[in-house]
Design an enzyme around this catalytic site. Structure first.
Site, PDB file in Angstrom:
ATOM      1  NE  ARG A 160      -3.835  -2.405   1.795  1.00  0.00           N
ATOM      2  CZ  ARG A 160      -3.645  -3.488   2.529  1.00  0.00           C
ATOM      3  NH1 ARG A 160      -2.822  -3.462   3.569  1.00  0.00           N
ATOM      4  NH2 ARG A 160      -4.282  -4.613   2.256  1.00  0.00           N
ATOM      5  N   GLY A 220      -1.292 -11.989   9.193  1.00  0.00           N
ATOM      6  CA  GLY A 220      -1.114 -13.428   9.345  1.00  0.00           C
ATOM      7  C   GLY A 220      -2.056 -14.061  10.344  1.00  0.00           C
ATOM      8  CB  ALA A 221      -4.873 -12.685  12.295  1.00  0.00           C
ATOM      9  CD  GLU A 222      -6.998 -14.244   8.250  1.00  0.00           C
ATOM     10  OE1 GLU A 222      -7.793 -13.654   8.998  1.00  0.00           O
ATOM     11  OE2 GLU A 222      -6.016 -13.672   7.730  1.00  0.00           O
ATOM     12  CG  ASN A 298      -8.946 -12.423  11.923  1.00  0.00           C
ATOM     13  OD1 ASN A 298      -8.575 -11.715  10.993  1.00  0.00           O
ATOM     14  ND2 ASN A 298      -8.387 -13.603  12.187  1.00  0.00           N
ATOM     15  CG  ASP A 343     -11.998 -11.950   8.778  1.00  0.00           C
ATOM     16  OD1 ASP A 343     -11.053 -11.570   9.478  1.00  0.00           O
ATOM     17  OD2 ASP A 343     -11.959 -11.948   7.538  1.00  0.00           O
ATOM     18  CG  ASN A 431     -11.177  -4.906   3.752  1.00  0.00           C
ATOM     19  OD1 ASN A 431      -9.993  -4.739   4.000  1.00  0.00           O
ATOM     20  ND2 ASN A 431     -11.780  -6.075   3.895  1.00  0.00           N
ATOM     21  CB  CYS A 653      -5.649 -17.652  -2.512  1.00  0.00           C
ATOM     22  SG  CYS A 653      -4.216 -17.171  -1.537  1.00  0.00           S
ATOM     23  CG  HIS A 654      -7.850 -19.977  -5.512  1.00  0.00           C
ATOM     24  ND1 HIS A 654      -7.512 -19.387  -6.698  1.00  0.00           N
ATOM     25  CD2 HIS A 654      -6.716 -20.548  -5.029  1.00  0.00           C
ATOM     26  CE1 HIS A 654      -6.225 -19.601  -6.945  1.00  0.00           C
ATOM     27  NE2 HIS A 654      -5.717 -20.295  -5.949  1.00  0.00           N
TER      28      HIS A 654
END
Length: 727
Positions: A160, A220-222, A298, A343, A431, A653-654
């Protein structure tokens, strides 16, 4: 479930240092671009020197022809005092120059312009410097991020933007490095690894420079990550302070007094998952309070039934945190979503402003988060002033202004109900896409998306944490979710719409909406000439009347737009710069860029310019997406197994249920479906690792790649049948 905490803790009581008093001059209101005092600072700061410091940023309105930071000023209002381009002449705005970008991934950077040089980043954390007037490339820097990091970049390998400070340009790279570049040459001055490279951390945000320190968070919270924000010395890269956002294991030496208190709101062995709450986007410094604010994401896992079985608020998940700038010590916090399991990150942009509310001018902190409630706080104390709806939502009826807590709809907490349809979806009502505020109109301009999604917990008895894959412990497609979507009054699955909204934070009212032809959020910028600039996903860059929402100008971009623009002055002429490109192309648009399949470019506009974008399609360019799946040959058992494996390893991702939005590859259209051998070459052998699709050989069990293949073939055939039925 126990969802209450000590009242003195969860009500966000605050203690802060005395508010600093700064003598700030009034904003300079230009009447014409030729009056912009941009030439004088340029003479005292040589071209390419990036001679930005605290004094210069504090006085940013005295040189409105620059855009020295991602939000222009410390307040991050993305408001420019320039008026050279206005409603009377905006129709004469034309393309001055453009530069192709050599990547087909998403482009989310806002150009920073200082002392005649324009700096921006692209996907894969690349940095470019251009002459802001002529478009001549001055230098480029590629950090050469290992493509395998793309597998753990939750939402594309984006970046960003940069920060400029005392002759250096600062970059947060996808692989967790914080890099300082020489502003004149692009050469590395220093580089530090801010994250554990063994953990699936990433960085996509803009670093912020505060008091000679570079402040940066991570994502990286997933996966298996614990959130934190760090401050590094801008000159040397030495770590100055670090603030962890969630507790570690009881007894962990990093547990501050605040985190030890927070432990009371957690349950079970949550630290084995990592905890989450990464601060992956907004960071804001306020000189008036001398506080740094950031939002957290999240919890890990999303499912509270797995993360914290007995409930609790799970501080500091989904919270705004204020710390003292020099030390990183806790000042106050406000948890927007206690015990979040949808989330609902609140890492969305923050901004400060002085607003007259009920007859009193208040210095406030504002945010329009994923949740759909617009928050206004006292910036010094964190006391909640207002929190009203700016978008449709069903997860809560209101925010209790006395306690600050949402009044939840009991039907949407899926760890209680076992499945739920929730609005907004995890991508949120708003977002990361930058919003803007105009002190002239008193309005905030918000990119809004309306959407919904289904949630269901994974079985906590069988769920197990795995490395470098989603550990959300949720199911997004199931018979139960489908049944809920079929009930009267339920939101329509896949029904998404986006628009630019003007919101009055003083009266908590929506003033106007400018609907998009195609859905997909996009950043905004506003100017003193009462214009709002924002792109869209139909391949256009637009200007709106900031008071009414009337579209007063539009130009083709040949690409989807998600980033926010900036504006600057060179030699008395006002320019507007915008980075374009997201995954895919607008409907009917052919590829014209020799460098990227999605026409990623930097576009720079000024009055009476007449440059044009290429019109000839690139030879050999891929045609539009065609839904042409093979016949389903897998068994029902393989399809069912594939659905579960896809949700765990691929959906991040998908897209959930094999249905991707426009920003990510939709596997139902993939040519690889025509041959299982080709599919395995990608998924198992890593044939597309250089593009970021790394091998999942070490992650998937025997037969899972084939099961996922059959599941996607099944989904593609269902979509094809629906397409035929609609003809």
């Amino acid at each position: 479930m126990n969802r209450t905490e000590s009242s003195t803790w969860t009500r966000r009581l605050v203690t802060t240092a005395a508010v600093l008093s700064l003598a700030m001059g009034p904003a300079l209101a230009q009447t014409t671009a030729s009056k912009a005092p941009a030439s004088k600072p340029a003479a005292s700061h040589p071209k390419g020197a990036a001679a930005v410091d605290s004094a210069r940023l504090l006085a940013a309105d005295s040189e409105p022809g620059t855009w020295m930071a991602t939000g222009r000023t410390y307040s991050e209002q993305r408001y420019s005092p320039l008026t050279g381009i206005n409603k009377a002449n905006v129709g004469k705005l034309g393309l001055a120059w453009y530069a192709d970008v050599d990547t087909e991934r998403g482009q989310e950077s806002t150009p920073v312009v200082v002392d005649g040089v324009l700096y921006f980043t692209t996907a894969w954390s690349k940095v470019f410097a251009y002459d802001a007037k002529t478009g001549q490339k001055l230098w480029a820097y590629d950090p050469k991020v290992d493509p395998s990091n793309g597998a753990v970049a939750c939402c594309d390998v984006v970046n960003r933007g940069v920060a400029a400070w005392k002759g250096k340009i600062y970059l947060g790279a996808l692989d967790g490095r914080l890099i300082a570049l020489d502003a004149k040459t692009g050469k590395v001055d220093w580089s530090v690894q801010t994250t554990d490279p063994k953990q699936p951390y990433t960085i996509t945000q803009v670093p912020r420079i505060v008091k000679g320190m570079v402040i940066v968070g991570n994502a990286g919270a997933e996966y298996t990550c614990r959130g934190y924000v760090s401050a590094y010395d801008a000159a040397s890269g030495k770590l100055k302070w670090r603030f962890y956002t969630v507790p570690g294991k009881p007894g962990d030496p990093t547990n501050t007094p605040e985190l030890k208190k927070a432990l009371a709101g957690w349950d079970g062995d949550f630290w084995k998952y990592g905890g989450g709450a990464t601060a992956w986007d907004t960071i804001l410094y306020d000189p008036k309070t001398d506080l740094v604010y950031f939002g957290t994401g999240n919890g890990l896992s999303w499912s509270q039934e797995v993360r914290s079985p007995k409930g609790g608020d799970n501080l500091f998940v989904s919270s705004i945190i204020a710390v003292h700038a020099s030390t990183g010590k806790y000042a106050w916090h406000f948890q927007e979503v206690p015990g979040d399991e949808w989330d609902y990150d609140v890492t969305n942009p923050l901004m400060t402003a002085d607003i007259k509310i009920k007859g009193q001018v208040r210095h406030v902190l504002m945010q329009a988060p994923k949740t759909g409630f617009f928050y206004v706080w006292d910036a010094a104390t964190g006391k909640l002033i207002s929190a009203d709806k700016f978008a449709p939502l069903n997860w809560a009826s209101k925010i209790d202004l006395a306690t600050g807590r949402p009044v939840e709809n009991p039907e949407v907490r899926y760890t209680d109900t076992k499945a739920a349809i929730v609005q907004p979806a995890p991508l949120g009502a708003h977002n990361w896409h930058p919003m803007a505020y105009s002190p002239k109109t008193g309005l905030v301009y918000i990119p809004v998306t309306e959407s919904s999604t289904g949630f269901q917990s994974a079985d906590p008895k069988t769920f197990a944490v795995k490395d470098r894959v989603y550990n959300t412990a949720t199911v997004s497609f199931s018979d139960k979710i489908t049944e809920l979507y079929g009930k009267p009054g339920a939101p329509q699955r896949g029904n998404i719409r986006s628009y630019l909204e003007a919101y009055d934070p003083a009266t908590q009212k929506i003033v106007w909406k400018a609907p998009d032809k195609d859905y997909g959020a996009h950043g905004a910028m506003t100017t003193a000439s009462n214009l709002v600039f924002s792109g869209d996903w139909s391949g256009h860059f637009n200007a709106f009347d900031a008071r009414t929402g009337e579209k007063v100008w539009s130009a083709p971009t040949q690409a989807d737009v998600v980033a926010a623009p900036s504006t600057y002055v060179i030699d008395g002429e006002q320019y507007v710069a915008l980075l374009v490109g997201a995954r895919g192309l607008p409907p009917g648009q052919a590829r014209t860029s020799p460098s990227s399949a999605n026409n990623s470019r930097l576009l720079v506009f000024k009055l009476n310019a007449s440059e044009t974008l290429p019109q000839t399609p690139i030879a050999g360019a891929l045609p539009g997406k065609v839904l042409d799946p093979p016949l389903l040959t897998g068994t029902n058992e393989q399809v069912i197994d594939g659905e579960g494996a896809y949700g765990r390893y691929c959906s991040g991702c998908h897209g959930a249920g094999g249905v991707a939005d426009k920003s990510i590859p939709d596997l139902r259209y993939s040519p690889a479906l025509r041959n299982l051998r080709n599919w395995n070459a990608i998924v198992i052998d890593g044939e597309r690792a250089s593009k970021g699709m790394v091998s999942f050989k070490t992650v998937l069990a025997e037969g899972q790649a084939e099961a996922i293949y059959h599941y996607i073939v099944s989904q593609a055939n269902k979509a094809k049948a629906a397409q035929n039925a609609a003809k």
